[in-house]
Design an enzyme around this catalytic site. Structure first.
Site, short mmCIF file in Angstrom:
data_model
loop_
_atom_site.label_atom_id
_atom_site.label_comp_id
_atom_site.label_asym_id
_atom_site.label_seq_id
_atom_site.Cartn_x
_atom_site.Cartn_y
_atom_site.Cartn_z
N LEU A 1 -8.02 -7.11 -17.48
CA LEU A 1 -7.31 -8.29 -18.06
C LEU A 1 -8.07 -9.50 -17.29
CD1 LEU A 1 -3.78 -6.99 -17.52
CD2 LEU A 1 -4.95 -7.62 -19.74
N GLU B 1 -6.18 1.45 -7.40
CA GLU B 1 -6.22 2.46 -6.55
C GLU B 1 -7.79 3.18 -6.64
OE1 GLU B 1 -2.50 3.83 -7.39
OE2 GLU B 1 -1.76 4.06 -5.40
N PHE C 1 0.68 -1.20 -0.06
CA PHE C 1 0.03 -0.11 -0.08
C PHE C 1 0.85 1.09 -0.07
CE2 PHE C 1 -2.10 -3.16 2.56
CZ PHE C 1 -3.14 -3.55 1.67
N LYS D 1 -12.00 -11.24 -12.07
CA LYS D 1 -11.77 -11.83 -10.79
C LYS D 1 -10.72 -10.73 -9.83
CE LYS D 1 -12.42 -15.89 -8.32
NZ LYS D 1 -12.45 -17.45 -8.42
#
Lengths: 325, 743
Positions: free
Chosen positions: B630, B705, B255, B633
């Site tokens: 891409l 993000e 992060f 999931k």
């Protein structure tokens, strides 16, 4: 972490014979404190396998062994059916994993969550008597509004203890030498006064063996916990209530509170203010006023005063709703 | 072995490529993570889970004052603890570094710049002995008065920062002051956000071994960008970068806190070299609140001047943020404001105050996470003032081109995200009047906000190898910080080379492998996957050459190579020796000619307890347009995490500061609140079709993000709609609502 010895007691009598040792069961609080150097016992006695893990009916009430896990107690049929406020309080505490490990006796003896207590570099009279109180004038959003002293404004974090206090629970203990005693839960925890490092009135080496609940109180029970997130947060304030309404009047009231003080809080005057009254907002507000007379915020926790007033009034509404009010 | 290199610089919009044909159907498929089984079965070793023989354990000694000098240390009691090996004093090298290596001031351990600063490391045969001894190290401090801990108090001394998030930290277009002063409708609101801590599940940890004969360090650590960190560590140790083997194949969250070199690696490396013995260390949760870096606190003033019909005439976003003395990184809270809404007259500015708190670093969506919280709250305030629907207000301020730079948008589907998202959410049911919907004790409100995150491409290389067995291997120092890098790289290679997922091995997070963008700024997928595409296409050229045909006559599918009426196993086409290509992607002119932003719209339903002020988020719907997806999931997982983190910032997250001492007092996960499962609402994520070939040859945009870049504002706006209480001091905890609730 200081080196320590760990022995396992085969019986309660053997446990209390280990003078100078600390008892450990689930370890959900003590181990954290040991890792942080806040608790530094040289000797631990494991009491988790003592035969104190039964919930039995006793004189119309329940005797709860001190080693009964919080999860088991919350799920126990007799607790759920006769003492629903206790089941609610247990399930409102900690997380599933912690409740699986935490025991009835240990829950009562958990230590405060005050930030300053948990950082050994900061002043805390509870951890290091005479070092001062970091929370006074510091970050004190979660701190006490009743029964504080100029030495300590910490709160007791347990939900279970609040519920048990409302239920007039008693604590059975065993002392070194074999003497037993029974003391009201109301007399277990202390206010901080000048000795905030002493949490309870247990004597050195005294072992909690059981919590005894008298027969369930008449009326409706509830436990209302207000917290900053939906789970895994300590109570900002909480209310345990058992209220009976008969003939349009409050016949009996038991109320205990969490998040307010150095100990689970109960004030007989609050209950007296309700008994005999019609269950309406005027009575509820009056009770809140009695409870909060003398309440004092520290800045960050000033909001607890209106929050508690609002929560108590709403809890009393819920507890009496549908009765002839 | 045949080996080639290929580089694509993004100087022009890209056309279709082999990945578009997707013969294996991998790109765009919601595939499970390749490394998932390893992680859930505990077979993916993290940095601290390596156990070299004779390893010793380190534990940090950290500062217990916030500002002052260190006169000296007394180790005697510590060294007397049984099992203690040494106390490591790394001197000036004891520093937390941000991602940009060059500008970081040395911190050292002879003076203290913040509470919790690492000073020394105790090394012992056991972790417990190291911890016990660390507590016995005596530090003789000379504390200094005048600690600078409160941002508002430091405002007069704040300066314009120099770090190039924008061309410059301040931007001015038109005449903001004049236009705002005469605007028929005005909003002037100031929002504050507290310091926040990354609190990744995996703490900063390192296991270091020193090879004296080779003069070489092997270190397992937890980082997002391997190449930069290895270079930083080499510099600190005074050795060449090729004498460091840094590995971070699995990272339990970063992060932003693991972008630059951190002290656990420095201390482990220094100790391993000095002691000629492997050393490992994991920084404790409590210590991370003085070490990991923080997201800066902020004071953001937003002014919006609009016509009565809602068209914005003037927009200003002025931010005050903080960092340690000498640091140039700043939290660019106004980063989305130049591009998000139309308006002739614009002002975006940043000032930075020096404070005696832990270093400020990137934390998920630096800038947008707190900037969009403020800007999108202000837009809601404007809509309320105008009596205009907040969705409609945003639609009326859709710019045709980037309103600051004047350049066209590469793609921009914010309007569609808003309208389609509103429809799916049932936005029409919202009552414009706050406090108008009550269900028992609960006040229910709906809120909306735009999501906006600038899109980046960063130089990245990957090597792809075709083996004589007809399988592929991908090698890059890229990282998978829980995002899905292993999986998406294999998806791209598989669709280009016609191989199923299980025929592709991916090796990541190793400093001996080609240098990548690393994971940060949401550029990891675009950059890393593009480099794999470039490499894989270069391999096809090699095969074409081997077969004596043109590449465009070859089709790759199911491990077969097809040309004309001839089909052969890929293994046969490869031949007896592996074929290898290293592909590199670089940003180029299109990053300047076209403004590239990922967008979305998020809708929130919250319930606020009318008695207690407790806030429960019931629903979050996000509709996003972020280029090609891409892997729906893993992308959805990223969006979920972002949305929930936005909720965290809006409602819970705060490093609680003792303003007298400069201490973040709630330094564990019991008291530093982020949402738990019980707080997470029902979340619906919808990706709109989009393909941005200005961004990169795969047409993807960053998704890591985007979710956090506005979701907090949607929730804050829903709280206002529920209660009529506007809280501008985040997080919105229940105490801030009580006064405004019905009695």
């Amino acid at each position: 972490m200081r080196p320590f010895t760990l022995t396992r007691a085969a019986s309660p009598e053997e446990a209390v014979a280990e003078t100078g040792a600390r008892y450990i069961a689930g370890g959900t609080n003590l181990l954290d404190l040991m890792k942080l150097g806040i608790e530094t016992p040289a000797r631990l006695v494991d009491i988790s396998r003592l035969p104190l893990n039964e919930v039995e009916e006793a004189d119309g009430g329940l005797r709860i062994g001190s080693q009964v896990p919080n999860s088991d107690l919350a799920a126990h049929d007799l607790v759920r059916t006769r003492y629903p406020l206790l089941a609610e309080a247990l399930l409102a505490g900690a997380s599933g994993q912690l409740r699986n490990k935490a025991t009835t006796g240990g829950n009562l003896l958990q230590r405060t969550r005050c930030y300053y207590f948990y950082d050994s570099a900061l002043p805390c009279n509870k951890r290091d008597p005479g070092s001062g109180c970091g929370a006074i004038g510091g970050v004190n959003r979660i701190h006490a509004i009743l029964g504080t002293s100029d030495k300590c404004i910490a709160t007791h974090p347990s939900d279970m203890a609040v519920a048990m206090l409302a239920l007039d629970a008693k604590v059975e203990t065993l002392r070194p030498g074999g003497a037993t005693r029974t003391l009201p839960l109301a007399e277990l925890h202390r206010l901080p006064g000048d000795t905030p490092h002493i949490d309870t009135n247990l004597k050195p080496g005294e072992l909690i063996t059981a919590v005894v609940l008298p027969p369930p109180p008449p009326g409706r029970q509830l436990y209302r916990k207000v917290r900053d997130r939906a789970s895994y947060a300590f109570a900002l304030v909480s209310v345990a209530a058992a209220i009976e309404v008969a003939d349009g009047r409050i016949a009996s009231a038991r109320l205990a509170f969490g998040g307010l003080a150095h100990k689970p809080w109960r004030n007989p005057d609050v209950e007296a203010a309700l008994v005999g009254a019609r269950p309406d907002d005027a009575a509820f507000r009056g009770a809140a006023a009695v409870l909060l007379a003398g309440a004092e915020g520290q800045g960050g926790n000033d909001f607890k005063i209106p929050l508690l007033r609002r929560t108590l009034v709403a809890a009393l509404r819920d507890a009496t709703e549908g009765t002839a009010r | 072995m045949s080996s080639t290199t290929a580089t694509l610089r993004m100087n022009a919009k890209q056309g279709l490529n082999r990945a578009d044909h997707a013969p294996q159907g991998l790109i765009g498929a919601p595939l499970d993570r390749k490394e998932g089984p390893l992680k859930v079965s505990g077979r993916a070793p993290y940095a601290y889970e390596h156990h070299p023989a004779n390893v010793a354990f380190g534990y940090l000694v950290t500062a217990t004052i916030a500002r002052g000098k260190v006169n000296g240390y007394d180790f005697d009691a510590a060294l007397a603890v049984p099992g203690v090996v040494a106390v490591i004093d790394a001197g000036k090298r004891t520093t937390t570094q941000a991602a940009n290596t060059s500008s970081n001031p040395e911190q050292g351990n002879d003076h203290v710049t913040h509470y919790g600063q690492p000073l020394l490391m105790v090394v012992a045969d056991t972790f417990e002995a190291a911890r016990e001894a660390a507590a016995k190290v005596r530090v003789d401090y000379a504390p200094e008065e005048g600690g600078r801990f409160v941002l508002a108090e430091e405002a007069p001394k704040a300066k314009t920062p120099g770090y190039p998030f924008f061309n410059k930290a301040n931007m001015n277009t038109g005449d903001f002051d004049g236009a705002f002063a005469t605007a028929p409708v005005q909003v002037d609101a100031t929002y504050t956000t507290p310091s926040q801590i990354h609190a990744a599940m995996e703490p900063h940890a390192a296991t270091a071994s020193w090879d004296e004969a080779e003069g070489k360090l092997t270190i397992h650590a937890s980082y997002q960008m391997i190449g930069n960190v290895a270079a930083q560590l080499a510099k600190v140790l005074g050795i060449k970068a090729d004498k460091i083997h840094l590995m971070s194949p699995y990272v339990g969250g970063g992060f932003g806190s693991k972008l630059g070199l951190n002290p656990e690696s420095v201390m482990a490396a220094v100790a391993a070299r000095a002691l000629k013995r492997p050393v490992k260390i994991a920084i404790t949760r409590q210590q991370l609140f003085g070490i990991s870096g923080r997201r800066s606190d902020s004071i953001q003033r937003i002014r919006l001047g609009a016509e009565a019909d809602g068209r914005i005439l003037a927009i200003a976003h002025e931010s005050l943020v903080s960092n340690r003395d000498g640091e140039t990184f700043y939290e660019p809270a106004g980063i989305s404001t130049p591009t998000l809404y139309a308006g002739e007259n614009r002002l975006v500015s940043h000032r930075q105050a020096a404070m005696d708190l832990m270093i400020s670093v990137s934390m998920r969506a630096p800038g947008e996470a707190i900037g969009m919280l403020a800007l999108e709250s202000a837009m809601d305030e404007l809509a309320h003032t105008l009596g205009l629907d907040p969705v409609e207000l945003r639609l009326r301020n859709e710019p045709d081109t980037d309103p600051q730079a004047g350049t066209p948008f590469s793609t921009r589907k914010l309007a569609k995200c808003l309208t389609q998202g509103a429809e799916a959410f049932g936005w029409a049911e919202r009552k414009p009047q706050p406090g108008a919907r009550r269900e028992g004790d609960w006040l229910v409100g709906l809120g909306v906000a735009a999501l906006s995150r600038n899109n980046y491409l960063s130089t990245s290389s990957a090597r792809v190898r075709l083996t004589p067995a007809g399988t592929a291997e991908i090698e890059t120092d890229h990282t998978d910080i829980g995002t899905g890098t292993y999986t998406i790289l294999a998806q791209v290679a598989g669709d280009v080379l016609g191989l199923p997922m299980d025929a592709i091995e991916v090796r990541l997070g190793d400093s001996t492998l080609p240098k990548s963008s690393g994971s940060g700024g949401s550029w990891g997928a675009a950059s890393g996957a593009s480099s794999v595409l470039v490499a894989a296409e270069a391999l096809i050229e090699q095969i074409a050459k081997r077969l004596g045909v043109e590449a465009d006559q070859l089709t790759f599918k199911d491990g077969q190579v097809i040309t004309g009426n001839r089909t052969m196993p890929l293994a046969d086409a490869v031949g007896p020796e592996p074929l290898e290509a290293e592909g590199t992607i670089q940003s180029g002119a299109v990053q300047l000619t076209h403004t590239q932003v990922a967008y979305g719209a998020v809708f929130a339903e919250v319930a606020v307890n009318a008695v207690t002020g407790e806030i429960r988020v019931r629903r979050l719907d996000a509709t996003l347009a972020a280029g090609r997806i891409l892997n729906p999931k893993t992308a959805r997982s990223q969006v979920l995490g972002g949305l929930i983190w936005g909720m965290s910032g809006a409602l819970m997250e705060e490093a609680a500061l003792d303003e007298r001492r400069g201490v973040f007092v709630n330094h564990d996960l019991a008291e530093y609140h982020v949402p738990v499962n019980a707080d997470a609402p029902a979340i619906d994520v919808t990706f709109l079709e989009e393909d941005d070939r200005y961004a990169n040859p795969l047409g993807v945009k960053g998704i890591g993000e985007l979710g956090i870049c506005g979701s907090g504002a949607a929730i804050a706006n829903a709280v206002f709609n529920a209660t009529g209480v506007r809280v501008r001091d985040f997080p919105i905890t229940l105490d801030k609502l009580l006064d405004g609730l019905p009695d």
